[in-house]
Design a protein around this motif. Structure first.
Motif, short mmCIF file in Angstrom:
data_model
loop_
_atom_site.label_atom_id
_atom_site.label_comp_id
_atom_site.label_asym_id
_atom_site.label_seq_id
_atom_site.Cartn_x
_atom_site.Cartn_y
_atom_site.Cartn_z
N ARG A 155 -27.31 -8.28 59.21
CA ARG A 155 -27.19 -6.89 58.78
C ARG A 155 -26.69 -6.85 57.35
NH1 ARG A 155 -23.30 -3.78 62.11
NH2 ARG A 155 -21.80 -4.02 60.43
N THR A 156 -27.48 -6.23 56.48
CA THR A 156 -27.06 -6.03 55.10
C THR A 156 -26.46 -4.63 55.00
OG1 THR A 156 -28.83 -7.47 54.32
CG2 THR A 156 -27.80 -6.03 52.70
N ASN A 157 -25.24 -4.57 54.50
CA ASN A 157 -24.52 -3.31 54.40
C ASN A 157 -24.52 -2.81 52.96
OD1 ASN A 157 -23.34 -3.66 57.19
ND2 ASN A 157 -22.40 -5.41 56.18
N PHE A 158 -24.80 -1.52 52.79
CA PHE A 158 -24.76 -0.91 51.45
C PHE A 158 -23.77 0.24 51.51
CE2 PHE A 158 -25.92 1.95 48.05
CZ PHE A 158 -26.17 1.08 46.99
N TYR A 159 -22.72 0.14 50.67
CA TYR A 159 -21.66 1.15 50.64
C TYR A 159 -21.74 1.90 49.31
CZ TYR A 159 -19.96 -1.87 54.38
OH TYR A 159 -19.86 -2.62 55.53
N PRO A 160 -22.30 3.12 49.32
CA PRO A 160 -22.44 3.86 48.06
C PRO A 160 -21.10 4.35 47.51
CG PRO A 160 -23.89 4.72 49.81
CD PRO A 160 -22.89 3.83 50.46
N LYS A 161 -21.13 4.77 46.25
CA LYS A 161 -19.94 5.41 45.68
C LYS A 161 -19.59 6.65 46.51
CE LYS A 161 -21.36 4.09 41.00
NZ LYS A 161 -21.84 4.60 39.70
N CYS A 162 -18.30 6.93 46.60
CA CYS A 162 -17.84 8.02 47.45
C CYS A 162 -16.88 8.92 46.67
CB CYS A 162 -17.14 7.45 48.68
SG CYS A 162 -16.49 8.70 49.80
N PRO A 163 -17.12 10.24 46.67
CA PRO A 163 -16.27 11.13 45.87
C PRO A 163 -14.83 11.23 46.38
CG PRO A 163 -17.77 12.42 47.22
CD PRO A 163 -18.19 10.98 47.36
N GLN A 164 -14.62 11.02 47.67
CA GLN A 164 -13.26 11.11 48.25
C GLN A 164 -13.03 9.94 49.21
OE1 GLN A 164 -14.04 15.23 49.72
NE2 GLN A 164 -12.07 15.74 48.72
N PRO A 165 -12.85 8.74 48.66
CA PRO A 165 -12.74 7.56 49.53
C PRO A 165 -11.53 7.59 50.46
CG PRO A 165 -12.25 7.01 47.24
CD PRO A 165 -12.79 8.39 47.23
N GLU B 6 -9.73 -6.63 64.81
CA GLU B 6 -10.27 -5.40 64.23
C GLU B 6 -10.36 -5.53 62.71
OE1 GLU B 6 -8.94 -1.38 65.62
OE2 GLU B 6 -7.56 -2.63 66.80
N HIS B 7 -11.43 -4.97 62.18
CA HIS B 7 -11.58 -4.89 60.74
C HIS B 7 -12.34 -3.62 60.39
CE1 HIS B 7 -14.76 -7.38 62.52
NE2 HIS B 7 -15.58 -6.98 61.56
N GLN B 8 -12.25 -3.20 59.15
CA GLN B 8 -12.92 -2.00 58.69
C GLN B 8 -13.27 -2.17 57.23
OE1 GLN B 8 -9.90 1.00 59.42
NE2 GLN B 8 -8.89 0.64 57.45
N VAL B 9 -14.04 -1.22 56.69
CA VAL B 9 -14.46 -1.31 55.29
C VAL B 9 -14.08 -0.02 54.58
CG1 VAL B 9 -16.40 -1.58 53.70
CG2 VAL B 9 -16.34 -2.90 55.83
N ILE B 10 -13.37 -0.16 53.46
CA ILE B 10 -13.06 1.00 52.64
C ILE B 10 -14.11 1.13 51.54
CG2 ILE B 10 -10.58 1.00 53.12
CD1 ILE B 10 -10.14 -0.52 50.50
N VAL B 11 -14.26 2.34 51.01
CA VAL B 11 -15.22 2.59 49.93
C VAL B 11 -14.44 3.06 48.71
CG1 VAL B 11 -17.21 3.02 51.40
CG2 VAL B 11 -15.65 4.90 50.90
N ASN B 12 -15.13 3.17 47.58
CA ASN B 12 -14.43 3.67 46.39
C ASN B 12 -15.34 4.56 45.56
OD1 ASN B 12 -15.59 2.09 43.99
ND2 ASN B 12 -15.09 0.44 45.42
N PRO C 35 -8.38 5.56 55.72
CA PRO C 35 -8.01 4.25 55.19
C PRO C 35 -6.63 4.22 54.55
CG PRO C 35 -9.61 5.32 53.76
CD PRO C 35 -9.50 6.16 55.00
N VAL C 36 -6.08 3.01 54.54
CA VAL C 36 -4.84 2.74 53.82
C VAL C 36 -5.20 1.81 52.67
CG1 VAL C 36 -2.54 1.72 53.99
CG2 VAL C 36 -3.50 2.95 55.95
N PHE C 37 -4.97 2.28 51.44
CA PHE C 37 -5.40 1.50 50.29
C PHE C 37 -4.34 0.52 49.80
CE2 PHE C 37 -8.22 5.14 50.25
CZ PHE C 37 -9.44 4.53 50.03
#
Length: 354
Positions: A207-217, A282-288, A35-37
């Motif tokens: 579709r329900t999406n669940f994005y958990p916390k991520c140690p190295q997003p 195109e689209h994508q999802v970043i996590v944190n 990802p690009v933040f």
């Protein structure tokens, strides 16, 4: 279609809850897909259009706004859309509660690659694929004959009732939006709905999406870059945590959701039906690392068993048919086998380069 996953399924939420300090290798994306933040575009304040539907419904200028958003972005946010704000909040909250249930309770609804319906943690059945940092729950909604009540979660209380109510309100919104999109393309209001197979025959899923916390997003994605395979997507975003990114040229724009807005994006089937006038983007999802996210995507799709190709009125001498027709069930099965893969799938149907 495969009937089982190529490897044992790991709940990403459970993995996150163990406090792992690093992202396991199976979730680490290749360097060019990471990802690009902070992009120049988002820093410069570039945003997808926000449309007040009170200024759109039934108004010629509104049709021009819709067409511009679909041609330039393939995405827009809409306010005053008619879906009850309290219902949006309650259904999102109910899904949050579902994902907080014990893993054994959620696994009662575990899905398989034959339908994808139920609780899952991966897309695609390619062995040893790099996985996304997310869990999800997928449900068939339309036509009502394909609903499977045993797959709808029974906990927390009232979640089934909320899914039903929310689905019904968004279905009505999709019908109205389909008329508007049809008119914005210069067609009769009912033309696009006819091309999708007719109001009582169209398909829809949630579709329900669940994005958990991520140690190295910085090493992974909640959802890899893709365009949606269906007709129209209505997304109920997480208002508190940004995550959705939309491709803009060579960069990515992070969407800042407007209060009580729904996000609309054009899917591959609408790109095909419009003969490339409207683009699925195109689209994508970043996590944190600090917060988890929940979002609900409602996919409004063509009837699954009819060939979908460019609408005849949009094929001209100067703009010949760009795509070969394909049935949506066939198109969707190819996507499900490979998982998210940019725009490769719709581009493979091109008869001539755009």
């Amino acid at each position: 279609m495969a009937t089982c996953w190529p490897e044992p399924i790991v709940s990403v939420q459970s993995l996150s809850q163990t406090g792992v300090p690093t992202v396991p290798n199976r979730y680490v994306k290749p360097a060019h897909q990471r990802p690009v933040f902070n992009t120049t575009q988002s820093d410069a304040g570039i945003e997808i259009p926000v449309l007040d539907m009170n200024d759109v419904w039934g108004k010629p200028e509104g049709l021009r706004l819709v067409r511009s958003a679909c041609e330039e972005w393939g995405f827009f946010q809409m306010v005053n859309h008619g879906v009850t704000h309290s219902l949006m909040e309650r259904v999102r909250g109910a899904w949050r509660e579902f994902f907080e249930l014990p893993l054994e309770e959620k696994r009662k609804y575990a899905n398989s690659p034959d339908t994808y319906e139920g609780y899952g943690s991966r897309l695609g059945v390619v062995k040893d694929a790099k996985l996304d940092w997310s869990d999800y729950f997928f449900l068939n909604y339309l036509p009502s004959s394909i609903r499977n009540p045993s797959k709808w979660p029974s906990q927390p209380p009232k979640i089934r009732e909320l899914i039903e109510k929310y689905g019904e309100e968004v279905r009505k919104l999709c019908e109205r939006l389909t008329e508007t999109l049809s008119e914005s393309l210069g067609l009769k209001p009912n033309k696009l709905m006819q091309a999708l197979g007719g109001g009582d025959k169209v398909g829809a899923s949630l579709r329900t999406n669940f994005y958990p916390k991520c140690p190295q997003p910085q090493l992974t994605l909640g959802l890899s870059s893709h365009s949606d395979p269906g007709g129209i997507t209505i997304l109920l975003p997480d208002e508190k945590v940004a995550g959705l990114q939309v491709r803009r040229g060579d960069g990515w724009v992070t969407i800042k959701s407007v209060p009580n807005a729904l996000i609309v994006n054009i899917g591959d089937q609408l790109q095909i039906l419009s003969n490339g006038i409207y683009k699925s983007v195109e689209h994508q999802v970043i996590v944190n690392s600090g917060m988890e996210r929940v979002s609900l995507a409602f996919f409004y799709n063509p009837r699954s068993d009819i060939p979908v190709g460019p609408i005849e009125e949009l094929v001209t001498e100067n703009r010949p048919a760009l795509y070969k027709p394909i049935r949506f069930d066939e198109y969707r099965s190819l996507i499900r086998q490979k998982g998210p893969c940019g725009k490769n799938q719709v581009d493979s149907l091109l008869l001539t380069r755009l």
